[in-house]
Design an enzyme around this catalytic site. Structure first.
Site, mmCIF file in Angstrom:
data_model
loop_
_atom_site.group_PDB
_atom_site.id
_atom_site.type_symbol
_atom_site.label_atom_id
_atom_site.label_comp_id
_atom_site.label_asym_id
_atom_site.label_seq_id
_atom_site.Cartn_x
_atom_site.Cartn_y
_atom_site.Cartn_z
ATOM 1 N N HIS A 1 7.460 -62.990 -19.442
ATOM 2 C CA HIS A 1 7.193 -61.225 -19.672
ATOM 3 C C HIS A 1 6.007 -60.845 -19.346
ATOM 4 O O HIS A 1 5.058 -61.599 -19.302
ATOM 5 C CB HIS A 1 7.507 -61.317 -21.216
ATOM 6 C CG HIS A 1 8.737 -61.319 -21.792
ATOM 7 N ND1 HIS A 1 9.390 -61.268 -23.017
ATOM 8 C CD2 HIS A 1 9.743 -60.595 -21.121
ATOM 9 C CE1 HIS A 1 10.760 -61.257 -23.137
ATOM 10 N NE2 HIS A 1 10.930 -61.032 -21.715
ATOM 11 N N HIS B 1 16.064 -58.112 -14.659
ATOM 12 C CA HIS B 1 15.184 -58.946 -15.621
ATOM 13 C C HIS B 1 14.981 -60.422 -15.763
ATOM 14 O O HIS B 1 14.485 -61.431 -16.290
ATOM 15 C CB HIS B 1 15.136 -58.084 -17.282
ATOM 16 C CG HIS B 1 14.024 -58.398 -17.809
ATOM 17 N ND1 HIS B 1 12.667 -58.308 -18.231
ATOM 18 C CD2 HIS B 1 14.511 -59.630 -18.925
ATOM 19 C CE1 HIS B 1 12.490 -59.301 -19.000
ATOM 20 N NE2 HIS B 1 12.983 -59.704 -19.879
ATOM 21 N N GLU B 2 16.606 -60.862 -16.174
ATOM 22 C CA GLU B 2 16.775 -62.219 -16.887
ATOM 23 C C GLU B 2 16.711 -63.126 -15.498
ATOM 24 O O GLU B 2 16.710 -64.329 -15.961
ATOM 25 C CB GLU B 2 18.189 -62.047 -17.483
ATOM 26 C CG GLU B 2 18.976 -60.843 -18.787
ATOM 27 C CD GLU B 2 17.543 -62.164 -19.996
ATOM 28 O OE1 GLU B 2 16.742 -62.913 -19.976
ATOM 29 O OE2 GLU B 2 17.104 -60.735 -20.346
ATOM 30 N N HIS C 1 13.364 -64.332 -15.367
ATOM 31 C CA HIS C 1 13.264 -65.726 -16.100
ATOM 32 C C HIS C 1 13.552 -67.052 -15.649
ATOM 33 O O HIS C 1 13.286 -68.276 -15.247
ATOM 34 C CB HIS C 1 13.913 -65.088 -17.861
ATOM 35 C CG HIS C 1 13.168 -64.585 -18.296
ATOM 36 N ND1 HIS C 1 12.177 -64.533 -18.611
ATOM 37 C CD2 HIS C 1 14.099 -63.419 -19.114
ATOM 38 C CE1 HIS C 1 11.815 -63.411 -19.010
ATOM 39 N NE2 HIS C 1 12.684 -63.060 -20.191
#
Ligand SMILES: [Zn+2]
Ligand SMILES: [Zn+2]
Length: 292
Positions: free
Chosen positions: A259, A249-250, A253
Site C-alpha cells: 500500500h 489496485h489488486e 499487489h
C-alpha cells in the site's frame, strides 16, 4: 489399556503442540457493523475503558498497526493510542490518538483487505510507514515477465457479469503492462494469476465480510491469487464499487506493490471512487521494484 490411554494422551498433546488453536475459526471484520462501534467510541481516549475498544484493536492489528489485537481487551491503553496515532499519520489525519470524527469517517470507508504496514516475518518491530509506494517484506517479485492469468470463482457468476469482469480485468492488466515489461495472456487455470469471486470464509484465512468493508485482497508474487468479495455491489460504470478500479489496485499487489500513503494513488488502500489510471507514485513503485 493404560498404555493405550497414555498413547492417546501423547497424541492429543502432540496435536495441541502442532496446532495449538485447532478450533479457532478465522473471523471476518464486519466493517459496516464496525462503523457503529466506532460511532459509540467517539471521543474515547487513552486511560478509558469502553465497549468496542477490543474491536478497534482487531482493526488496527488486521491492517498492521498493532501486534496484539486482543478483541476481548476494552482498555484504551498506550498501545492502542500509539497504533491509532500511527493509523492517523499514515492516512494524513491529525495525529490525535483519539477516536475523532475524521478517524471514524476514514475507518468506515470500503478498502482493500491487505495490511497497510507489513511486519517482517519473525520481527517484533513494525516497519516504518512508507512515505509513498511500498513493497512486501523481502520484496518478492516475479522471475518472468510473460504471465498467464485465469478465472476461478467459488460462487456462480451470470454470463453478463462475467463478460464485464473479464473485459475490466484485461483493461486493468493492460494498464500495468503499458508501464512495465509484463505481458498477460488469458488461459484456463492453472495460470500464474488466478482471480475469482468468493463469499465469506473461502478457505485462505482471510474471510470476506459482506457488502462494503473489505472489497478484495491479493497475494504477493509469485503466489498469484486474487480474490474479490462476491457480496459487493460491483459496477462497471463507476456508479457503485467500480470493479476495474479495484482490479487495478489488486494487480499492483499481484506484481509486488504494497500500500501507498500517497493520496490519490492506485495503491492507496481506501476505495475513493473510480480510479482507472496509474499515478506517478504507482509507476515509480513498480519500476523501482523491477528496475525497469
Ligand atoms: Zn490493497
Ligand atoms: Zn481470499
Amino acid at each position: 489399556m493404560a498404555l493405550n490411554l497414555l498413547n492417546l494422551s501423547i497424541l492429543f498433546f502432540l496435536l495441541f503442540i502442532v496446532n495449538p488453536f485447532p478450533f479457532v475459526e478465522p473471523r471476518a471484520l464486519q466493517l459496516p457493523v464496525f462503523t457503529k462501534t466506532l460511532q459509540n467510541l467517539r471521543g474515547v481516549h487513552k486511560g478509558q475503558k469502553a465497549n468496542g475498544v477490543g474491536e478497534l484493536r482487531s482493526y488496527l492489528q488486521h491492517f498492521g498497526y498493532l501486534t496484539n489485537g486482543d478483541s476481548s481487551n476494552d482498555n484504551f491503553d498506550n498501545n492502542v493510542e500509539s497504533a491509532l496515532k500511527h493509523y492517523q499519520e499514515f492516512n494524513h489525519l491529525r495525529s490525535t490518538g483519539v477516536v475523532d470524527d475524521e478517524t471514524i469517517k476514514r475507518m468506515s470507508l470500503p478498502r482493500c483487505g491487505m495490511p497497510d504496514i507489513v511486519t517482517q516475518p519473525n520481527a517484533n518491530q513494525l516497519l516504518v510507514a512508507p512515505n509513498n509506494y511500498s513493497f512486501f517484506p523481502g520484496q518478492p517479485k516475479w522471475r518472468k515477465f510473460a504471465l498467464t492469468y485465469g478465472h476461478m470463482s467459488s460462487v456462480v457468476l451470470s454470463n453478463n457479469f462475467f463478460s464485464s469482469v473479464r473485459a475490466a480485468k484485461l483493461r486493468a492488466l493492460q494498464t500495468w503492462a503499458r508501464v512495465t515489461n509484463f505481458t498477460f495472456t488469458e488461459r484456463a487455470p492453472p495460470a500464474d494469476i488466478v482471480y475469482g469471486f468468493h463469499r465469506g470464509d473461502h478457505g485462505d484465512g482471510y474471510p470476506f465480510d459482506g457488502p462494503y468493508g473489505v472489497l478484495a485482497h491479493a497475494f504477493a508474487p509469485q503466489n498469484g491469487r486474487c480474490h474479490y468479495d462476491a457480496d459487493e455491489p460491483w459496477d462497471f460504470n463507476g456508479q457503485n464499487i467500480d470493479f476495474e478500479t479495484v482490479a487495478l489496485h489488486e494487480c499492483g499487489h499481484l506484481l509486488g506493490l504494497g500500500h501507498s500513503n500517497t493520496r490519490g494513488s492506485v495503491m492507496e488502500a481506501t476505495y475513493a471512487g473510480q480510479r482507472r489510471s496509474l499515478t506517478q507514485d504507482d509507476i515509480d513503485g513498480i519500476r523501482a521494484l523491477y528496475q525497469f
